[in-house]
Design a protein around this motif. Structure first.
Motif, short mmCIF file in Angstrom:
data_model
loop_
_atom_site.label_atom_id
_atom_site.label_comp_id
_atom_site.label_asym_id
_atom_site.label_seq_id
_atom_site.Cartn_x
_atom_site.Cartn_y
_atom_site.Cartn_z
N LEU A 231 0.78 -1.13 -0.15
CA LEU A 231 -0.05 -0.03 0.03
C LEU A 231 0.84 1.24 -0.05
O LEU A 231 1.69 1.40 0.73
CB LEU A 231 -0.81 0.12 1.30
CG LEU A 231 -1.97 1.37 1.46
CD1 LEU A 231 -2.79 1.51 0.34
CD2 LEU A 231 -2.55 1.33 2.84
N PHE A 232 0.47 2.20 -0.84
CA PHE A 232 1.18 3.50 -0.92
C PHE A 232 0.13 4.63 -0.59
O PHE A 232 -1.02 4.56 -1.27
CB PHE A 232 1.69 3.67 -2.35
CG PHE A 232 2.87 2.82 -2.84
CD1 PHE A 232 4.22 3.36 -2.65
CD2 PHE A 232 2.54 1.37 -3.15
CE1 PHE A 232 5.27 2.41 -3.05
CE2 PHE A 232 3.61 0.51 -3.40
CZ PHE A 232 5.03 1.14 -3.43
N LEU A 233 0.57 5.65 0.38
CA LEU A 233 -0.24 6.82 0.39
C LEU A 233 0.40 8.09 -0.01
O LEU A 233 1.56 8.06 0.57
CB LEU A 233 -0.79 6.76 2.01
CG LEU A 233 -1.61 5.35 2.29
CD1 LEU A 233 -1.90 5.64 3.89
CD2 LEU A 233 -2.93 5.77 1.69
N ALA A 234 -0.25 8.86 -0.29
CA ALA A 234 0.22 10.15 -0.68
C ALA A 234 -0.27 11.31 0.30
O ALA A 234 -1.45 11.29 0.66
CB ALA A 234 0.09 10.74 -2.10
N TYR A 235 0.69 12.01 0.78
CA TYR A 235 0.25 13.09 2.01
C TYR A 235 0.65 14.38 1.71
O TYR A 235 1.69 14.60 0.77
CB TYR A 235 1.04 12.57 3.20
CG TYR A 235 0.40 11.67 4.08
CD1 TYR A 235 -0.38 12.02 5.15
CD2 TYR A 235 0.82 10.49 3.80
CE1 TYR A 235 -0.87 10.96 5.96
CE2 TYR A 235 0.12 9.18 4.57
CZ TYR A 235 -0.49 9.55 5.69
OH TYR A 235 -1.04 8.69 6.53
N TYR A 236 -0.26 15.11 1.99
CA TYR A 236 -0.03 16.81 1.64
C TYR A 236 -0.63 17.44 2.78
O TYR A 236 -1.57 17.61 3.28
CB TYR A 236 -0.87 17.40 0.24
CG TYR A 236 -0.80 18.61 0.05
CD1 TYR A 236 0.53 19.19 -0.16
CD2 TYR A 236 -1.73 19.54 0.11
CE1 TYR A 236 0.34 20.62 -0.55
CE2 TYR A 236 -1.73 20.97 -0.06
CZ TYR A 236 -0.62 21.44 -0.55
OH TYR A 236 -0.26 22.86 -0.77
N GLN A 237 0.61 18.36 3.29
CA GLN A 237 0.38 18.99 4.67
C GLN A 237 -0.27 18.18 5.67
O GLN A 237 -1.10 18.59 6.26
CB GLN A 237 -0.84 20.39 4.29
CG GLN A 237 -0.31 21.04 3.44
CD GLN A 237 -1.22 22.34 2.93
OE1 GLN A 237 -2.17 22.36 3.13
NE2 GLN A 237 -0.57 23.42 2.45
N GLY A 238 0.37 16.93 6.02
CA GLY A 238 0.01 16.17 7.12
C GLY A 238 -1.42 15.15 6.79
O GLY A 238 -1.94 14.48 7.42
#
Length: 362
Positions: A231-238
């Motif tokens: 599994l891959f997750l993309a984060y932006y500003q937490g």
């Protein structure tokens, strides 16, 4: 040749998967673990091996579905069987063994959709000679598995892969990095609910169905923990704003489930996610990355054309498979199944979608 066919049990799982991983036509949908995933949705997995001199030379993970009321079943080998289709004798022996299983299980048909390109006329002729009939001729996503995909050759260097991409795709990858999007590639089971919430948001926006959370828990246990998925997750500003599941088997990798939030789509997280999964697959020794389904109808007015354009931007090769082929054991029940299934599927999917939408509103 003295070849023997038999069904195997869980004690031979690693041996079964090792053969699939090493075979040119091996696919994660034929793995032992994927059969366990499908067992939670009403399918019974049957693993058949053909051996010679103590070694597996061909195999098939068959999914059996019991049909209601009639005491019959269907058999389906997703992206299988795993065999050299250009060895007619070997294929014939494996098919004879599958026919034996079909008789024991009261099957009305065997459905296959092998990883064979549409241009391979020899295999199509072999299937016709063996009594198979083309079951699906659609240009979209009508089949069980997508007939059209994009596949990327991973043998070039990362620099060459980037350089070969469409300029807009390359720009969006760098834009995501510049905006501060980060990729978490060491996700644990604790991250699965985060991904599932984004996935539900995606399904409501794009109007498609999603499996239950328990299905993804099973997938985690049977595929991620076996080392066949990540599994891959993309984060932006937490905040997690996108996610995807990548699968691996031998030297091949596949992108299967993707999700993106309605928020911050302008920072292009999906482009960076794909790039991260491509690099991961390459680091694992993969030589091919499969973006999975795209429409066969390439008209820009097609609602799915945006999906095609997104995947095309990574410079993969547009690939069309031969499609679904059915080997019919009971013509009457096959006709009945063919007539009833579309009506049932349409009604069930429509009902399930509106139930999920109502629940989300509530």
């Amino acid at each position: 040749m003295n070849r023997q066919a038999r069904l195997i049990g869980p004690e031979e799982e690693k041996r079964f998967d090792a053969f699939i991983a090493s075979h040119p036509k091996g696919h994660f949908l034929q793995s032992y673990g994927w059969g366990e995933v499908k067992a939670t949705t009403g399918w019974q997995p049957l693993r058949l091996v053909l051996e010679e001199g103590g070694s597996i030379v061909a195999c098939a993970s068959l999914l059996k579905r019991q049909l209601p009321y009639v005491g019959k079943s269907i058999l389906y080998a997703p992206r299988g069987p795993v065999v050299d289709f250009h060895d007619a004798n070997l294929f014939s022996e494996l098919l004879a063994a599958i026919d034996g299983v079909a008789r024991q299980e009261g099957a009305i048909l065997l459905k296959i959709d092998p990883d064979i390109p549409e241009s391979d006329t020899a295999v199509k002729q072999l299937l016709r000679e063996k009594g198979f009939r083309l079951a699906n001729k659609g240009a979209g996503f009508e089949g069980v598995q997508p007939r059209h995909v994009f596949r990327l050759d991973l043998t070039p260097s990362p620099e060459e892969l980037l350089a070969n991409m469409h300029s807009k795709t390359r720009y969006n990858i760098r834009l995501a990095q510049k905006k501060g999007v980060t990729i978490k590639d060491d996700c644990t089971l604790d991250d699965l609910p985060v991904f599932y919430e984004i996935l539900k948001e995606t399904t409501l926006r794009d109007r498609f169905l999603v499996r239950s959370y328990s299905y993804f828990e099973t997938m985690w246990r049977e595929m991620v923990e076996r080392g066949y998925a990540r599994l891959f997750l993309a984060y932006y500003q937490g905040e997690a704003i996108a996610g995807a599941l990548a699968f691996i088997m031998g030297d091949k990798a596949w992108y299967l489930y993707g999700a993106s939030s309605n928020r911050h789509r302008n920072v292009m997280p999906n482009y960076l996610l794909q790039w991260a999964m491509i690099l991961w697959a390459r680091e694992q020794g993969c030589t091919m990355y499969d973006f999975r389904g795209v429409p066969g109808d390439l008209d820009e007015k097609n609602p799915l054309y945006g999906l095609y354009r997104f995947k095309k931007g990574f410079n993969g090769t547009f690939t069309e498979f031969i499609g679904e082929y059915d080997r019919v054991y009971s013509p009457f029940y096959y006709w009945l199944w063919q007539a009833a299934l579309p009506l049932y599927s349409q009604g069930f999917r429509r009902l399930l979608f509106w139930k999920k939408k109502a629940a989300a509103v509530e």
